[in-house]
Design a protein around this motif. Sequence first.
Motif, PDB file in Angstrom:
ATOM      1  N   ASN A 148       0.815  -1.235   0.000  1.00 46.21           N
ATOM      2  CA  ASN A 148       0.000   0.000   0.000  1.00 46.21           C
ATOM      3  C   ASN A 148       0.844   1.279   0.000  1.00 46.21           C
ATOM      4  O   ASN A 148       0.304   2.358   0.239  1.00 46.21           O
ATOM      5  N   LYS A 149       2.137   1.181  -0.259  1.00 45.45           N
ATOM      6  CA  LYS A 149       2.977   2.388  -0.286  1.00 45.45           C
ATOM      7  C   LYS A 149       2.744   3.203  -1.551  1.00 45.45           C
ATOM      8  O   LYS A 149       2.505   4.415  -1.481  1.00 45.45           O
ATOM      9  N   ASN A 150       2.828   2.534  -2.694  1.00 42.23           N
ATOM     10  CA  ASN A 150       2.649   3.224  -3.975  1.00 42.23           C
ATOM     11  C   ASN A 150       1.316   2.900  -4.648  1.00 42.23           C
ATOM     12  O   ASN A 150       0.769   3.733  -5.364  1.00 42.23           O
ATOM     13  N   MET A 151       0.825   1.676  -4.425  1.00 45.20           N
ATOM     14  CA  MET A 151      -0.464   1.268  -4.981  1.00 45.20           C
ATOM     15  C   MET A 151      -1.254   0.527  -3.908  1.00 45.20           C
ATOM     16  O   MET A 151      -0.693  -0.293  -3.174  1.00 45.20           O
ATOM     17  N   ARG A 152      -2.542   0.783  -3.836  1.00 45.68           N
ATOM     18  CA  ARG A 152      -3.406   0.132  -2.852  1.00 45.68           C
ATOM     19  C   ARG A 152      -3.668  -1.308  -3.275  1.00 45.68           C
ATOM     20  O   ARG A 152      -4.077  -1.575  -4.407  1.00 45.68           O
ATOM     21  N   ALA A 153      -3.395  -2.249  -2.374  1.00 44.54           N
ATOM     22  CA  ALA A 153      -3.590  -3.666  -2.666  1.00 44.54           C
ATOM     23  C   ALA A 153      -4.940  -4.142  -2.133  1.00 44.54           C
ATOM     24  O   ALA A 153      -5.361  -3.747  -1.042  1.00 44.54           O
ATOM     25  N   ASP A 154      -5.607  -4.998  -2.907  1.00 45.82           N
ATOM     26  CA  ASP A 154      -6.859  -5.611  -2.441  1.00 45.82           C
ATOM     27  C   ASP A 154      -6.577  -6.802  -1.533  1.00 45.82           C
ATOM     28  O   ASP A 154      -7.410  -7.163  -0.701  1.00 45.82           O
ATOM     29  N   ALA A 155      -5.412  -7.413  -1.721  1.00 47.90           N
ATOM     30  CA  ALA A 155      -4.963  -8.495  -0.838  1.00 47.90           C
ATOM     31  C   ALA A 155      -3.445  -8.510  -0.887  1.00 47.90           C
ATOM     32  O   ALA A 155      -2.835  -8.104  -1.883  1.00 47.90           O
ATOM     33  N   ALA A 156      -2.844  -8.974   0.197  1.00 45.70           N
ATOM     34  CA  ALA A 156      -1.380  -8.974   0.264  1.00 45.70           C
ATOM     35  C   ALA A 156      -0.890 -10.148   1.085  1.00 45.70           C
ATOM     36  O   ALA A 156      -1.578 -10.608   2.009  1.00 45.70           O
ATOM     37  N   LEU A 157       0.292 -10.620   0.726  1.00 44.27           N
ATOM     38  CA  LEU A 157       0.983 -11.655   1.491  1.00 44.27           C
ATOM     39  C   LEU A 157       2.398 -11.158   1.743  1.00 44.27           C
ATOM     40  O   LEU A 157       3.119 -10.821   0.791  1.00 44.27           O
ATOM     41  N   VAL A 158       2.785 -11.100   3.001  1.00 44.67           N
ATOM     42  CA  VAL A 158       4.108 -10.592   3.366  1.00 44.67           C
ATOM     43  C   VAL A 158       4.995 -11.764   3.765  1.00 44.67           C
ATOM     44  O   VAL A 158       4.667 -12.526   4.681  1.00 44.67           O
ATOM     45  N   GLY A 159       6.113 -11.890   3.082  1.00 48.69           N
ATOM     46  CA  GLY A 159       7.047 -12.963   3.411  1.00 48.69           C
ATOM     47  C   GLY A 159       7.945 -13.292   2.240  1.00 48.69           C
ATOM     48  O   GLY A 159       7.934 -12.613   1.203  1.00 48.69           O
ATOM     49  N   ASP A 160       8.727 -14.336   2.394  1.00 50.24           N
ATOM     50  CA  ASP A 160       9.640 -14.782   1.358  1.00 50.24           C
ATOM     51  C   ASP A 160       8.846 -15.278   0.159  1.00 50.24           C
ATOM     52  O   ASP A 160       7.987 -16.152   0.279  1.00 50.24           O
TER      53      ASP A 160
END
Length: 561
Positions: A306-318
């Motif tokens: 969500n820094k530059n583009m708004r995400a509808d879903a996200a997964l944080v990790g490797d």
Amino acid sequence: MQLTGAEIIVECLKEQGVDTVFGYPGGTILNVYDALYKHQDEIFHVLTSHEQGAAHAADGYARATGKVGVCLATSGPGATNLVTGIATAYMDSIPMVAITANVTLPMLGKDSFQEVDIAGVTMPITKHGYIVKDVSILADTLRKAFHIAASGRPGPVLVDVTKDVTAALCEYTPKKPEPPEHGSRFTPEEVEAALRLLTTSKKPYIYVGGGAVLSGAAQQVREFAAKLDSPVCDSLMGKGAFDGHSPLYTGMIGMHGTKASNLGVSECDLLIALGARFSDRVVGNAKKFASNARILHIDIDAAEINKNMRADAALVGDLKEILDTLNESLPQCDHKEWTAHIRDLMEKYPLKYDESQLSCPYVIEELDRITGGDAIITTDVGQHQMWAAQYYHYTRPRTFISSGGLGTMGYGLGACIGAKMGRPDKICVNIAGDGCFRMNMNELATASRYNIPIIQIVINNHVLGMVRQWQTLFYDHRYSQTILADKVDFCKVAEGLGCMAIRVTKKEEVAPAINKAIASGSPVLIECIIPEDDKVFPMVSPGAAISEVFDADDLPPTPNS
């Protein structure tokens, strides 16, 4: 056992599996160089021509091998000469440890000769910075530096050591290095949400960034694309993570991306960003970017979501771990109509250039053909960089090495030397414009000193090509300070620095020059003379939507065209 701080530095490098370092000695770091002298059969030191070249070489070594690159410099100007290279590595998330030496502890803060607060200077462009004033913490500090550089989102770490610490004695106990930590934070619920987006999409598009290269996820990306049956584009940093010959591959996205990629992403209903940060050079006008699509963003750095583009879903990790998880559950999808439509766009809007004369795209295509797409290509920044991204088919990760985020002119030659030192089995070629090459061409002396068989191709149009292109398109042909029509002879410079040199002025001379350079087993410069007004197309105007991508055919005729 009791060792000096300098000896502890060398032992810690050996602990971390470091076999090659790049640097330039000076007064405050002499103790470290004395210790390196005693271990020269275990750690090979490459003496560069300038500290900036050492930083770029460490960066190129890291990108080519996946290991942490190491550079060394003395205090004051030696340390500050590393800054551009450190910033380059920071912007592109490259693991690097820069070790500098400073004045003795009693002289700190007194504006002493060659004193500078390099930890303070580099604070905004490093993952972490240390100044070591106590020899008892030196070994653990170096171990932390390597661990931080390689963990999570990689990046450079600076360790500044006062000269008296390098001379002081301390007990040293060897330790095994800690493996990098990646700190994946995704939950089963987030995986389910991602799978729902993926399985309900009718027109998906995969956007591959540099994180796919850094995480070693190339195989997972390819499996994911095949299961999703989705077209794939990449950023400059993502090249090689997906096979450039795949029928699903549509080329680069963004300011100089293909029309198929830019128009396709503008039409898709789901954009899946894999280890990408939505750079402004990719996105263009953010309000109009992928405006018909939901966005699934997968990245190791939570700060990018969500820094530059708004995400509808996200997964944080490797990314490698996340794609393994998604690939296990994702059913085989079928998007025949969508992929056929994208293929039609590719056929309608192919990359093209003037084939009647010598040009950089022709040189790149010949290089691709002769090397079978299996060389490591480094570049400087500008038109040649974009052409190298467009016309060479990268099939493996870590084969395209370029300064993406910072856009560092003068980066490529040092990086090519570092890449060749890390991957001596590969043909390593640096492609530079004449403007970029001037900035660090002294590193040819480094290549000749050690007989490092790199190939330096200089695309010489006698202008600052990319800036001139903007001046032509947006500044009414006012060529302020971009014409380089002087008396510099790059072939004579190369020969004077101990390298073979070949000048190419015709298309039929390109292949023989490349073959001769490869066969030589020594550093070679190939200068290719091209027209001053060749332009990189397609292009998106600054601030425009990527759907407004244009090429030469879209421009009105002008008296100067």
